[in-house]
Scaffold this motif. Structure first.
Motif, short mmCIF file in Angstrom:
data_model
loop_
_atom_site.label_atom_id
_atom_site.label_comp_id
_atom_site.label_asym_id
_atom_site.label_seq_id
_atom_site.Cartn_x
_atom_site.Cartn_y
_atom_site.Cartn_z
N LEU A 1 0.81 -1.20 0.00
CA LEU A 1 0.00 0.00 0.00
C LEU A 1 0.85 1.26 0.00
N GLU A 2 2.04 1.16 0.58
CA GLU A 2 2.89 2.35 0.69
C GLU A 2 3.28 2.93 -0.67
N GLY A 3 3.45 2.10 -1.65
CA GLY A 3 3.86 2.58 -2.97
C GLY A 3 2.72 2.78 -3.95
N ALA A 4 1.48 2.56 -3.50
CA ALA A 4 0.34 2.60 -4.42
C ALA A 4 0.15 3.96 -5.08
N HIS A 5 0.24 5.03 -4.31
CA HIS A 5 0.01 6.36 -4.87
C HIS A 5 1.06 6.68 -5.94
N GLY A 6 2.32 6.43 -5.65
CA GLY A 6 3.39 6.71 -6.62
C GLY A 6 3.25 5.87 -7.88
N THR A 7 2.90 4.61 -7.70
CA THR A 7 2.72 3.72 -8.86
C THR A 7 1.57 4.18 -9.73
N MET A 8 0.43 4.47 -9.12
CA MET A 8 -0.72 4.89 -9.90
C MET A 8 -0.50 6.26 -10.52
N SER A 9 0.20 7.14 -9.84
CA SER A 9 0.51 8.45 -10.40
C SER A 9 1.37 8.30 -11.66
N THR A 10 2.36 7.44 -11.60
CA THR A 10 3.20 7.17 -12.76
C THR A 10 2.37 6.65 -13.92
N LEU A 11 1.51 5.69 -13.64
CA LEU A 11 0.67 5.11 -14.69
C LEU A 11 -0.30 6.14 -15.28
N PHE A 12 -0.93 6.94 -14.41
CA PHE A 12 -1.90 7.92 -14.89
C PHE A 12 -1.25 9.03 -15.72
N ASN A 13 0.05 9.19 -15.59
CA ASN A 13 0.76 10.20 -16.38
C ASN A 13 1.32 9.65 -17.69
N LEU A 14 1.04 8.38 -17.97
CA LEU A 14 1.46 7.78 -19.25
C LEU A 14 0.28 7.82 -20.21
N PRO A 15 0.38 8.61 -21.28
CA PRO A 15 -0.74 8.70 -22.23
C PRO A 15 -1.19 7.33 -22.76
N ALA A 16 -0.26 6.44 -23.02
CA ALA A 16 -0.64 5.12 -23.54
C ALA A 16 -1.48 4.35 -22.51
N TYR A 17 -1.11 4.43 -21.24
CA TYR A 17 -1.86 3.73 -20.20
C TYR A 17 -3.26 4.33 -20.06
N LYS A 18 -3.33 5.65 -20.01
CA LYS A 18 -4.64 6.29 -19.88
C LYS A 18 -5.54 5.95 -21.06
N GLY A 19 -4.94 5.79 -22.23
CA GLY A 19 -5.73 5.41 -23.40
C GLY A 19 -6.28 4.00 -23.29
N ILE A 20 -5.51 3.12 -22.70
CA ILE A 20 -5.92 1.72 -22.55
C ILE A 20 -7.05 1.57 -21.52
N ILE A 21 -6.96 2.29 -20.42
CA ILE A 21 -7.96 2.11 -19.36
C ILE A 21 -9.27 2.86 -19.63
N ASN A 22 -9.25 3.75 -20.59
CA ASN A 22 -10.47 4.44 -21.02
C ASN A 22 -11.22 5.10 -19.85
N GLY A 23 -10.46 5.74 -18.96
CA GLY A 23 -11.06 6.49 -17.86
C GLY A 23 -11.57 5.66 -16.71
N LEU A 57 -6.29 11.16 -6.27
CA LEU A 57 -5.46 11.09 -7.46
C LEU A 57 -6.30 10.78 -8.70
N ALA A 58 -7.20 9.82 -8.58
CA ALA A 58 -8.07 9.46 -9.70
C ALA A 58 -8.93 10.64 -10.12
N GLN A 59 -9.45 11.35 -9.15
CA GLN A 59 -10.28 12.52 -9.45
C GLN A 59 -9.46 13.58 -10.20
N GLU A 60 -8.22 13.80 -9.78
CA GLU A 60 -7.35 14.76 -10.45
C GLU A 60 -7.09 14.40 -11.90
N HIS A 61 -7.12 13.10 -12.20
CA HIS A 61 -6.86 12.62 -13.57
C HIS A 61 -8.14 12.25 -14.32
#
Length: 105
Positions: A1-23, A57-61
């Motif tokens: 859980l300690e690294g969850a925010h950093g991991t998800m922040s990194t993923l949410f800042n990758l355009p390819a990842y955001k495109g795959i998850i479709n919001g 974080l999700a709301q911000e993205h």
């Protein structure tokens, strides 16, 4: 859980990842053995804290995040009779109309 925010922040800042998850993003935040490492209070506190941070974080993205919890013991065998209390114990403003629970056992 300690690294969850950093991991998800990194993923949410990758355009390819955001495109795959479709919001939409599903995150497992707890499971039936969560309390074995640090104890119930520490595990619950870490889950609530992490869930709150990830929801923000999700709301911000502009991502619709669903939290996934694994609860121990099947209902048919009498496991986890406190499911309703578990639902009510979610961190404020993190559910947004949906969450996921599986019964394990």
């Amino acid at each position: 859980l300690e690294g969850a925010h950093g991991t998800m922040s990194t993923l949410f800042n990758l355009p390819a990842y955001k495109g795959i998850i479709n919001g939409k993003q599903e995150v497992m935040i707890g499971y039936s053995d969560s309390a074995k490492d640090a104890g119930r209070l520490a595990a619950s506190n870490a889950q609530v804290d992490t869930q709150s941070k990830l929801a923000k974080l999700a709301q911000e993205h502009n991502i619709d995040m669903t939290f996934f919890h694994g609860k121990g013991g099947t209902v048919g065998r009498g496991g986890n009779p406190q499911t309703f209390k578990a639902i009510l114990s979610h961190a404020p403003e993190t559910i947004n109309g949906q969450f996921r629970v599986t019964e394990q056992g």
